[in-house]
Design a protein around this motif. Structure first.
Motif, mmCIF file in Angstrom:
data_model
loop_
_atom_site.group_PDB
_atom_site.id
_atom_site.type_symbol
_atom_site.label_atom_id
_atom_site.label_comp_id
_atom_site.label_asym_id
_atom_site.label_seq_id
_atom_site.Cartn_x
_atom_site.Cartn_y
_atom_site.Cartn_z
ATOM 1 N N PRO A 78 6.950 -35.245 -30.805
ATOM 2 C CA PRO A 78 7.916 -35.636 -29.785
ATOM 3 C C PRO A 78 7.457 -35.202 -28.391
ATOM 4 C CG PRO A 78 8.675 -33.677 -30.917
ATOM 5 C CD PRO A 78 7.401 -34.093 -31.586
ATOM 6 N N PHE A 79 8.067 -35.842 -27.394
ATOM 7 C CA PHE A 79 7.875 -35.451 -26.004
ATOM 8 C C PHE A 79 9.064 -34.591 -25.585
ATOM 9 C CE2 PHE A 79 5.769 -39.510 -26.725
ATOM 10 C CZ PHE A 79 4.489 -39.180 -26.336
ATOM 11 N N ARG A 80 8.835 -33.722 -24.641
ATOM 12 C CA ARG A 80 9.864 -32.757 -24.242
ATOM 13 C C ARG A 80 10.078 -32.808 -22.737
ATOM 14 N NH1 ARG A 80 8.236 -26.809 -25.647
ATOM 15 N NH2 ARG A 80 6.528 -27.428 -24.303
ATOM 16 N N HIS A 81 11.318 -32.651 -22.324
ATOM 17 C CA HIS A 81 11.646 -32.458 -20.906
ATOM 18 C C HIS A 81 12.816 -31.481 -20.854
ATOM 19 C CE1 HIS A 81 12.100 -33.407 -16.637
ATOM 20 N NE2 HIS A 81 13.394 -33.388 -16.859
ATOM 21 N N ASP A 82 12.586 -30.333 -20.273
ATOM 22 C CA ASP A 82 13.601 -29.276 -20.286
ATOM 23 C C ASP A 82 14.119 -29.081 -21.723
ATOM 24 O OD1 ASP A 82 13.164 -28.973 -17.599
ATOM 25 O OD2 ASP A 82 14.904 -30.150 -16.994
ATOM 26 N N TRP A 84 15.333 -31.336 -23.649
ATOM 27 C CA TRP A 84 15.407 -32.626 -24.334
ATOM 28 C C TRP A 84 14.143 -32.915 -25.134
ATOM 29 C CZ3 TRP A 84 19.597 -36.116 -24.086
ATOM 30 C CH2 TRP A 84 20.677 -35.659 -23.302
ATOM 31 N N LEU A 85 14.356 -33.510 -26.295
ATOM 32 C CA LEU A 85 13.257 -34.031 -27.102
ATOM 33 C C LEU A 85 13.428 -35.543 -27.258
ATOM 34 C CD1 LEU A 85 12.885 -31.505 -30.071
ATOM 35 C CD2 LEU A 85 11.325 -31.812 -28.141
ATOM 36 N N PHE A 86 12.299 -36.214 -27.392
ATOM 37 C CA PHE A 86 12.300 -37.677 -27.501
ATOM 38 C C PHE A 86 11.189 -38.095 -28.431
ATOM 39 C CE2 PHE A 86 10.411 -41.704 -26.252
ATOM 40 C CZ PHE A 86 11.465 -42.540 -25.920
ATOM 41 N N MET A 87 11.478 -38.986 -29.355
ATOM 42 C CA MET A 87 10.375 -39.603 -30.090
ATOM 43 C C MET A 87 10.695 -41.049 -30.397
ATOM 44 S SD MET A 87 10.340 -37.620 -33.733
ATOM 45 C CE MET A 87 11.648 -37.833 -34.959
ATOM 46 N N HIS A 88 9.668 -41.815 -30.683
ATOM 47 C CA HIS A 88 9.758 -43.268 -30.754
ATOM 48 C C HIS A 88 8.873 -43.728 -31.905
ATOM 49 C CE1 HIS A 88 8.347 -47.281 -28.714
ATOM 50 N NE2 HIS A 88 9.323 -47.523 -29.537
ATOM 51 N N ASN A 89 9.438 -44.555 -32.746
ATOM 52 C CA ASN A 89 8.680 -45.166 -33.832
ATOM 53 C C ASN A 89 8.666 -46.660 -33.565
ATOM 54 O OD1 ASN A 89 7.471 -45.792 -36.253
ATOM 55 N ND2 ASN A 89 9.352 -45.637 -37.445
ATOM 56 N N GLY A 90 7.615 -47.117 -32.922
ATOM 57 C CA GLY A 90 7.555 -48.521 -32.548
ATOM 58 C C GLY A 90 6.557 -48.715 -31.436
ATOM 59 N N ALA A 91 6.758 -49.741 -30.634
ATOM 60 C CA ALA A 91 5.776 -50.044 -29.596
ATOM 61 C C ALA A 91 6.392 -50.933 -28.534
ATOM 62 C CB ALA A 91 4.569 -50.746 -30.198
ATOM 63 N N ILE A 92 5.797 -50.873 -27.353
ATOM 64 C CA ILE A 92 6.076 -51.847 -26.306
ATOM 65 C C ILE A 92 4.950 -52.868 -26.354
ATOM 66 C CG2 ILE A 92 6.258 -52.230 -23.825
ATOM 67 C CD1 ILE A 92 7.442 -49.424 -23.556
ATOM 68 N N GLU A 109 9.167 -37.528 -8.728
ATOM 69 C CA GLU A 109 9.237 -36.117 -9.128
ATOM 70 C C GLU A 109 8.830 -35.921 -10.585
ATOM 71 O OE1 GLU A 109 10.388 -33.289 -7.262
ATOM 72 O OE2 GLU A 109 9.975 -34.714 -5.634
ATOM 73 N N LEU A 110 9.133 -36.932 -11.405
ATOM 74 C CA LEU A 110 8.830 -36.836 -12.836
ATOM 75 C C LEU A 110 7.407 -37.318 -13.140
ATOM 76 C CD1 LEU A 110 12.139 -38.284 -14.317
ATOM 77 C CD2 LEU A 110 11.348 -35.909 -14.475
ATOM 78 N N TYR A 111 6.873 -38.141 -12.266
ATOM 79 C CA TYR A 111 5.582 -38.765 -12.533
ATOM 80 C C TYR A 111 4.501 -37.763 -12.964
ATOM 81 C CZ TYR A 111 1.200 -41.140 -11.775
ATOM 82 O OH TYR A 111 -0.071 -41.622 -11.944
ATOM 83 N N PRO A 112 4.390 -36.614 -12.286
ATOM 84 C CA PRO A 112 3.277 -35.713 -12.672
ATOM 85 C C PRO A 112 3.393 -35.136 -14.072
ATOM 86 C CG PRO A 112 4.102 -35.174 -10.484
ATOM 87 C CD PRO A 112 5.084 -36.126 -11.091
ATOM 88 N N THR A 113 4.549 -35.243 -14.703
ATOM 89 C CA THR A 113 4.672 -34.666 -16.047
ATOM 90 C C THR A 113 4.239 -35.647 -17.134
ATOM 91 O OG1 THR A 113 6.979 -35.321 -16.356
ATOM 92 C CG2 THR A 113 6.574 -33.228 -15.230
ATOM 93 N N ILE A 114 3.897 -36.869 -16.774
ATOM 94 C CA ILE A 114 3.305 -37.773 -17.770
ATOM 95 C C ILE A 114 1.895 -37.279 -18.069
ATOM 96 C CG2 ILE A 114 2.553 -40.134 -18.252
ATOM 97 C CD1 ILE A 114 4.739 -41.168 -16.422
ATOM 98 N N ASP A 119 2.863 -45.792 -24.470
ATOM 99 C CA ASP A 119 4.049 -46.533 -24.073
ATOM 100 C C ASP A 119 5.301 -45.653 -24.250
ATOM 101 O OD1 ASP A 119 3.787 -46.470 -26.851
ATOM 102 O OD2 ASP A 119 4.003 -48.621 -27.129
ATOM 103 N N SER A 120 5.335 -44.870 -25.309
ATOM 104 C CA SER A 120 6.531 -44.090 -25.629
ATOM 105 C C SER A 120 6.823 -43.054 -24.543
ATOM 106 C CB SER A 120 6.350 -43.371 -26.975
ATOM 107 O OG SER A 120 6.059 -44.306 -27.992
ATOM 108 N N GLU A 121 5.786 -42.397 -24.055
ATOM 109 C CA GLU A 121 6.013 -41.375 -23.033
ATOM 110 C C GLU A 121 6.513 -42.014 -21.730
ATOM 111 O OE1 GLU A 121 2.542 -39.323 -21.714
ATOM 112 O OE2 GLU A 121 3.614 -37.460 -21.275
ATOM 113 N N VAL A 122 5.986 -43.179 -21.405
ATOM 114 C CA VAL A 122 6.475 -43.877 -20.207
ATOM 115 C C VAL A 122 7.930 -44.289 -20.399
ATOM 116 C CG1 VAL A 122 6.199 -45.948 -18.781
ATOM 117 C CG2 VAL A 122 4.188 -44.619 -19.464
#
Lengths: 251, 251, 251, 251
Positions: A78-82, A84-92, A109-114, A119-122
């Protein structure tokens, strides 16, 4: 509430894995921990050690099947922000053609944390930009609509595909949606004590605690009644009061 | 003579891979090079670069499917000793029960060069101990008989299983043998110009040079006549004069 | 012309390494090969094998010392675009604050080929956008001026630092420049036969072919006259006619 | 009792690392967990996550500086056997010449659990063979004497060198010994509340709990009185009653 994800159960994919977990005694708003690896999960000895030693009231696990390189930690979920957790099973679909367009919409402000190239992180950063931490359902919907608009602008017929899990450490939102209306499956468990009552001899249930609640892409066993399918264009919300299903981006 | 192994063609296994190659202009007795990695081969970008850039008159490629950890470079094939390469597709049954017994038979001078934990590397060192570099067929047979004796002493019914490839840089020996007489398959290519004549439209042949000779566990295509199966208890010897089949440890 | 880089000579850094090489018999415009790894170079057994086996008329080698994670292949130098290689020893100060601004200036056609998170890869893509393949010296200068403008807009006093090597497979351009005028060092070798004549007993010269030409961040030996320092704000151009020094972004 | 090892404090070595930890609420005799990696510790993001998330009453941490390849997980410390952990900071001189001799002395039942190629793992297995789990001090001494005898038989003047830590989850034994009597250093902390009293302004102490007890190869700070050196040929035993120093293999 407890989520027990079946680490090691989906080992057909070999392009890395990751898990994220909230501490047992975490303060409200405390950041979760994340462990991500590019090793295939099936023979990773560290994964076994850590999954045996961790206790967590809420955790995410993800096994990656990459469409292509690069295979790198920063592309693992998963990806993390503060907190929050996020994960994605699929695709763009057609992501490389619309990536720049989408990235431009991410809050500077968020751009540098990529950190990775997925696709999922974006998508996660788009949702954060659109207010994920205030209103997850609305923001996730807005982010997906943005992806669809970008895709359709370059004639990608079905830009969005997948199931998505998001949490702040207390509530879990699990989305099932695709532009085409043919989304990968999503299931959640039913009440474990009821199941034990229904299947007193089912050894497969012994691995779950009484309060375990599991959201998964595939049912973990074939006991009738044990897993409930989440419908197309639906978000299921899991908190201390149980599961609620709501329409999500329904036509 | 030329061996072109289909790097990337057998990517169902994900527990590492390796290849070994002799230089184009190597002096007689020159050591080959070895590249071994624990990454899954299918998305390894370095593998693609190196396999595209290398030219070699004779090379080995191996994709590992480990029964268990540890997944480590030193457990990846091929193994090398001076100008010799060795790889094994198979297993010694009950190896942990007879490993010590077999290792004790390895020449004490060779013992320190064992770097990994696999049955295959011990088998290679047994064969070296028994004279592989002087008489590969006899020594390989003696080493396998030694494995069988050790296994049978502790009631392992079918200790040996597998196909083995060995080379000194000029000749290739490929063995097919199992105690049970049910060995994994082994094939080699037939004459490429003849095949081109038979199948003038077969695009699959265009990847092979006219002098390519390929020894593989599975046929690379389904053109009738393109690949010859090596029989049970047989060694096929490939040198400048072509392929010869000989009985090997036949009953 | 031949460049022999001292693989393994600069092993004080442990955050990955990479090398890129053009084939011996490559056609004009043929893409080079790249091998990049996140392993520390000093004990990487594959690195030893490959560096011993490769022959190349022109190659790049880079050892990375990362300021911070992520340590990933896509952050290792050299970077490649068609038949061009690029590597950078240095940093863009305050990069996270100006990364978005710089990335927006990258040609949208080139944007999807950015795979990592480094300042160096963005600098390469800026230079490509500004015409690196047509006029390397002008384009590299324009890209650095763009970096300086972006940095100065957010009060970064000295945005650019470093030495840069670029090649198309035939000519090598090596730049030494920093906004502050205090750039990391850059050297190139002098004529090897002359050196042999000066130092007939110097064993250190035996590793170099008569036509070897080496561009390095530090002299490889302390023989007086063996290495020439490239001055501040200078580009050195190496082709079949030898080295030429030119002013580069000089005040 | 609590051991807090300074993860990340000894990052001059880059050939892998490992740590082992006992669970907070582990039953007597419960096996500890082990995490070992071949990545350099300094930039390993997973290490940061795990070390921040773990709580353990007793843990080991080790940073490896390998004399040579192979760099592999199975060569990283600590090593584990049932509820025992073992790690070694040092080397057996001339190990490749006596490895076979020493391995032959390992209990054949234990032999298959040797997974790597290090001197340290063989030393651990020798000590286990000689009764480490019953009488750690005597068995460790016997194992070292065995190493010295094997080494002296082939004219290795000073076979044994190093500090060793062993634990069963309740008691920690830390040995300092070398054949030559010139052993790498070993220190342990003193009473933290006393130190706080002595140095009320020392911020460096704030990282330690009141009951922290630390055994390390180098003092973690330069506060006079904060760390006690363990003498040559000494074992220090740490349990609920504090530290005891005993002679170990003293002449």
């Amino acid at each position: 509430m407890s989520l027990n994800s079946p680490l090691g159960a989906e080992t057909v994919n070999g392009d890395g894995f990751g898990f994220g977990w909230y501490a047992e005694d975490a303060a409200a708003g405390a950041a979760p921990f994340v462990f991500r690896s590019t090793e295939p999960a099936w023979n990773d000895v560290n994964l076994r050690e850590i999954s045996r030693s961790l206790r967590s009231p809420l955790f995410f696990a993800h096994i990656r099947a990459a469409a292509a390189p690069p295979i790198q930690q920063t592309n693992c979920h998963p990806f993390r922000h503060d907190n929050w957790l996020f994960m994605h099973n699929g695709a763009i679909a057609g992501f490389s053609r619309i990536k720049r367009d989408l990235v431009l919409d991410v809050d500077p402000e968020l751009y540098p944390t990529i950190q990775g190239t997925t696709d999922s992180e974006v998508l996660f950063h788009l949702a954060l930009t659109m207010g994920l931490t205030d209103d997850p359902v609305r923001a996730m919907g807005d982010a997906i609509r943005r992806v669809e608009a970008a895709g359709q602008a370059v004639d990608i017929p079905f830009p969005m595909q997948g199931t998505i899990a998001v949490s702040d450490g207390h509530t879990l939102w699990a989305f099932r949606y695709s532009t085409q209306g043919r989304t990968r499956t999503l299931f959640h468990s039913t009440d474990i004590p009821t199941l034990r009552h229904m299947y007193p001899d089912a050894e497969r249930l012994s691995a779950f605690g009484d309060h375990a609640q599991v959201v998964v892409s595939e049912p973990l066993n074939d006991l009738p009644g044990a897993f409930v399918e989440v419908g197309e264009s639906t978000v299921v919300i899991l908190d201390g009061t149980g599961y609620r299903h709501q329409p999500f981006l329904a036509a």
